[in-house]
Scaffold this active site. Sequence first.
Site, PDB file in Angstrom:
ATOM      1  N   ASP A  49      -5.406 -24.655 -24.900  1.00 32.35           N
ATOM      2  CA  ASP A  49      -6.631 -25.404 -25.201  1.00 32.35           C
ATOM      3  C   ASP A  49      -7.751 -24.513 -25.734  1.00 32.35           C
ATOM      4  OD1 ASP A  49      -7.206 -24.014 -22.719  1.00 32.35           O
ATOM      5  OD2 ASP A  49      -8.988 -25.295 -22.591  1.00 32.35           O
ATOM      6  N   ASP A  72      -2.294 -12.420 -21.998  1.00 31.42           N
ATOM      7  CA  ASP A  72      -3.379 -11.854 -22.797  1.00 31.42           C
ATOM      8  C   ASP A  72      -3.718 -10.489 -22.201  1.00 31.42           C
ATOM      9  OD1 ASP A  72      -5.513 -11.839 -24.646  1.00 31.42           O
ATOM     10  OD2 ASP A  72      -6.841 -12.889 -23.290  1.00 31.42           O
ATOM     11  N   LYS A 121      -0.144 -11.082 -26.288  1.00 30.01           N
ATOM     12  CA  LYS A 121      -1.064 -10.331 -27.159  1.00 30.01           C
ATOM     13  C   LYS A 121      -1.149  -8.907 -26.658  1.00 30.01           C
ATOM     14  CE  LYS A 121      -4.452 -14.048 -27.810  1.00 30.01           C
ATOM     15  NZ  LYS A 121      -5.807 -14.444 -27.366  1.00 30.01           N
ATOM     16  N   VAL A 143      -5.588 -18.653 -29.886  1.00 35.12           N
ATOM     17  CA  VAL A 143      -4.692 -19.696 -30.386  1.00 35.12           C
ATOM     18  C   VAL A 143      -4.777 -20.963 -29.532  1.00 35.12           C
ATOM     19  CG1 VAL A 143      -3.044 -18.164 -31.508  1.00 35.12           C
ATOM     20  CG2 VAL A 143      -2.778 -18.670 -29.074  1.00 35.12           C
TER      21      VAL A 143
HETATM   22  P1  5GP Z   1      -4.777 -13.131 -19.032  1.00 38.79           P
HETATM   23  O1  5GP Z   1      -5.036 -13.185 -17.547  1.00 38.79           O
HETATM   24  O2  5GP Z   1      -3.406 -12.609 -19.378  1.00 38.79           O
HETATM   25  O3  5GP Z   1      -5.859 -12.424 -19.768  1.00 38.79           O
HETATM   26  O4  5GP Z   1      -4.935 -14.586 -19.574  1.00 38.79           O
HETATM   27  C1  5GP Z   1      -4.056 -15.576 -19.372  1.00 38.79           C
HETATM   28  C2  5GP Z   1      -4.697 -16.917 -19.602  1.00 38.79           C
HETATM   29  O5  5GP Z   1      -5.835 -16.874 -20.486  1.00 38.79           O
HETATM   30  C3  5GP Z   1      -3.683 -17.786 -20.281  1.00 38.79           C
HETATM   31  O6  5GP Z   1      -2.832 -18.410 -19.347  1.00 38.79           O
HETATM   32  C4  5GP Z   1      -4.555 -18.759 -21.037  1.00 38.79           C
HETATM   33  O7  5GP Z   1      -4.920 -19.819 -20.192  1.00 38.79           O
HETATM   34  C5  5GP Z   1      -5.787 -17.953 -21.401  1.00 38.79           C
HETATM   35  N1  5GP Z   1      -5.691 -17.436 -22.774  1.00 38.79           N
HETATM   36  C6  5GP Z   1      -5.533 -16.161 -23.162  1.00 38.79           C
HETATM   37  N2  5GP Z   1      -5.477 -16.053 -24.501  1.00 38.79           N
HETATM   38  C7  5GP Z   1      -5.573 -17.308 -24.981  1.00 38.79           C
HETATM   39  C8  5GP Z   1      -5.554 -17.864 -26.301  1.00 38.79           C
HETATM   40  O8  5GP Z   1      -5.431 -17.203 -27.337  1.00 38.79           O
HETATM   41  N3  5GP Z   1      -5.678 -19.222 -26.387  1.00 38.79           N
HETATM   42  C9  5GP Z   1      -5.813 -20.010 -25.287  1.00 38.79           C
HETATM   43  N4  5GP Z   1      -5.944 -21.311 -25.483  1.00 38.79           N
HETATM   44  N5  5GP Z   1      -5.836 -19.520 -24.030  1.00 38.79           N
HETATM   45  C10 5GP Z   1      -5.702 -18.181 -23.875  1.00 38.79           C
END
Ligand code: 5GP
Length: 168
Positions: free
Chosen positions: A151, A95, A123, A145
Amino acid sequence: MFYSAEQIAARVAELGAQIARDYAGQPVVLVCVLKGSFVFTADLCRAIDGNVRIEFLGVQSYGEGTETSGQVQITQDLTRPIEGEHVLLVEDIVDTGLTIAHLLDLFRTRKPASLKVCALLHKPSRTRIEVPIDYLGFTIEDKFVVGYGLDFAQRYRNLPFIGIVEHA
Ligand code: 5GP
């Protein structure tokens, strides 16, 4: 946005074949980043015709609701050292990139022979830190999602497909 079980299975099969080709029989340690990637890892490892070992990494990122804070805490570490090993981090979704960036920094200090990332979803519109994604399932728009391991408040991980949660 919706990915059916069949669409996911087809893409996972492609990723597994690509990984098997690239590692060409060399042992690879798949690191399943918990909890979100447990379903993906289970399918991916069976799609790789090669020498595979599985490790689990418990990660908690503190944030408000559906936002990550970027502060990543390891709640469960690997059971064995990865020095000299070919390591593939398996993530459900990239994300902001903060989680993977943190994990890459941490794992590099452990001196693996190689370190790559496999993510089912990305994303790009949310990127806060650029991270290399060596194997990617699908690029998605900025929607929250669930399903296939992902989750919302610990629910929906068991859905066999990936869909969007409509906030009430
Ligand atoms: P980042 O550190 O890249 O922002 O986030 C990674 C973590 O955020 C992912 O491993 C996941 O656990 C959570 N996350 C980010 N976007 C989503 C999403 O659209 N749906 C869900 N269920 N978890 C997300």
